[in-house]
Design a protein around this motif. Structure first.
Motif, short mmCIF file in Angstrom:
data_model
loop_
_atom_site.label_atom_id
_atom_site.label_comp_id
_atom_site.label_asym_id
_atom_site.label_seq_id
_atom_site.Cartn_x
_atom_site.Cartn_y
_atom_site.Cartn_z
N ARG A 153 50.37 59.47 -37.48
CA ARG A 153 49.89 59.49 -36.10
C ARG A 153 49.35 60.87 -35.74
O ARG A 153 48.32 60.99 -35.08
N SER A 154 50.04 61.90 -36.17
CA SER A 154 49.58 63.25 -35.83
C SER A 154 48.24 63.55 -36.48
O SER A 154 47.42 64.27 -35.92
N ILE A 155 47.98 62.97 -37.63
CA ILE A 155 46.69 63.19 -38.30
C ILE A 155 45.60 62.32 -37.68
O ILE A 155 44.56 62.80 -37.26
N ILE A 156 45.87 61.02 -37.62
CA ILE A 156 44.84 60.07 -37.21
C ILE A 156 44.58 60.12 -35.71
O ILE A 156 43.43 60.19 -35.28
N TRP A 157 45.61 60.10 -34.89
CA TRP A 157 45.43 60.02 -33.45
C TRP A 157 45.13 61.37 -32.83
O TRP A 157 44.29 61.47 -31.94
N ILE A 158 45.80 62.41 -33.28
CA ILE A 158 45.64 63.71 -32.64
C ILE A 158 44.49 64.51 -33.25
O ILE A 158 43.61 64.98 -32.54
N LYS A 159 44.48 64.64 -34.57
CA LYS A 159 43.45 65.45 -35.21
C LYS A 159 42.08 64.78 -35.19
O LYS A 159 41.09 65.39 -34.85
N TYR A 160 42.03 63.50 -35.57
CA TYR A 160 40.75 62.81 -35.67
C TYR A 160 40.40 61.97 -34.45
O TYR A 160 39.32 61.38 -34.39
N LYS A 161 41.30 61.89 -33.48
CA LYS A 161 41.07 61.18 -32.21
C LYS A 161 40.74 59.70 -32.41
O LYS A 161 39.97 59.11 -31.67
N ILE A 162 41.32 59.07 -33.44
CA ILE A 162 41.13 57.65 -33.68
C ILE A 162 42.36 56.93 -33.13
O ILE A 162 43.44 57.04 -33.67
N LYS A 163 42.20 56.19 -32.06
CA LYS A 163 43.31 55.53 -31.38
C LYS A 163 43.39 54.04 -31.72
O LYS A 163 43.75 53.23 -30.89
N ASP A 164 43.05 53.68 -32.93
CA ASP A 164 43.05 52.29 -33.36
C ASP A 164 44.29 52.00 -34.18
O ASP A 164 44.49 52.56 -35.25
N LYS A 165 45.16 51.13 -33.67
CA LYS A 165 46.41 50.81 -34.36
C LYS A 165 46.16 50.14 -35.70
O LYS A 165 46.92 50.34 -36.65
N ASP A 166 45.08 49.36 -35.82
CA ASP A 166 44.76 48.72 -37.09
C ASP A 166 44.49 49.75 -38.18
O ASP A 166 44.90 49.57 -39.32
N VAL A 167 43.81 50.82 -37.82
CA VAL A 167 43.54 51.89 -38.80
C VAL A 167 44.85 52.51 -39.24
O VAL A 167 45.08 52.72 -40.44
N LEU A 168 45.71 52.81 -38.30
CA LEU A 168 47.01 53.40 -38.62
C LEU A 168 47.81 52.47 -39.54
O LEU A 168 48.38 52.93 -40.53
N ASP A 169 47.83 51.19 -39.23
CA ASP A 169 48.57 50.23 -40.05
C ASP A 169 48.01 50.14 -41.47
O ASP A 169 48.77 50.08 -42.44
N LYS A 170 46.70 50.14 -41.60
CA LYS A 170 46.08 50.05 -42.93
C LYS A 170 46.37 51.30 -43.76
O LYS A 170 46.66 51.21 -44.95
N VAL A 171 46.30 52.46 -43.13
CA VAL A 171 46.60 53.70 -43.85
C VAL A 171 48.07 53.72 -44.26
O VAL A 171 48.40 54.09 -45.39
N TYR A 172 48.95 53.30 -43.38
CA TYR A 172 50.38 53.26 -43.71
C TYR A 172 50.65 52.30 -44.88
O TYR A 172 51.39 52.64 -45.79
N GLN A 173 50.03 51.14 -44.86
CA GLN A 173 50.22 50.18 -45.95
C GLN A 173 49.74 50.76 -47.28
O GLN A 173 50.39 50.57 -48.31
#
Length: 54
Positions: A28-48
């Motif tokens: 979350r700190s990388i995707i949401w804060i650094k890159y400003k991508i607030k898409d939960k699907d992206v976070l879920d795919k990266v986590y998987q």
């Protein structure tokens, strides 16, 4: 991202709730804060991906 995940993870982190939470928090700190991508699907795919290959 690779460096942060390697820093946060520990042996058998996939089998613990704490391990999963720490990885998700780092992502979350990388995707949401650094890159400003607030898409939960992206976070879920990266986590998987990380859960499967790390």
């Amino acid at each position: 991202m690779d460096d942060i995940v390697k820093y946060v993870r520990f042996p058998d982190w996939q089998d613990t709730t704490t391990g999963k939470q720490e990885i998700k928090k780092a992502l979350r700190s990388i995707i949401w804060i650094k890159y400003k991508i607030k898409d939960k699907d992206v976070l879920d795919k990266v986590y998987q991906y990380i859960e499967q290959y790390y």
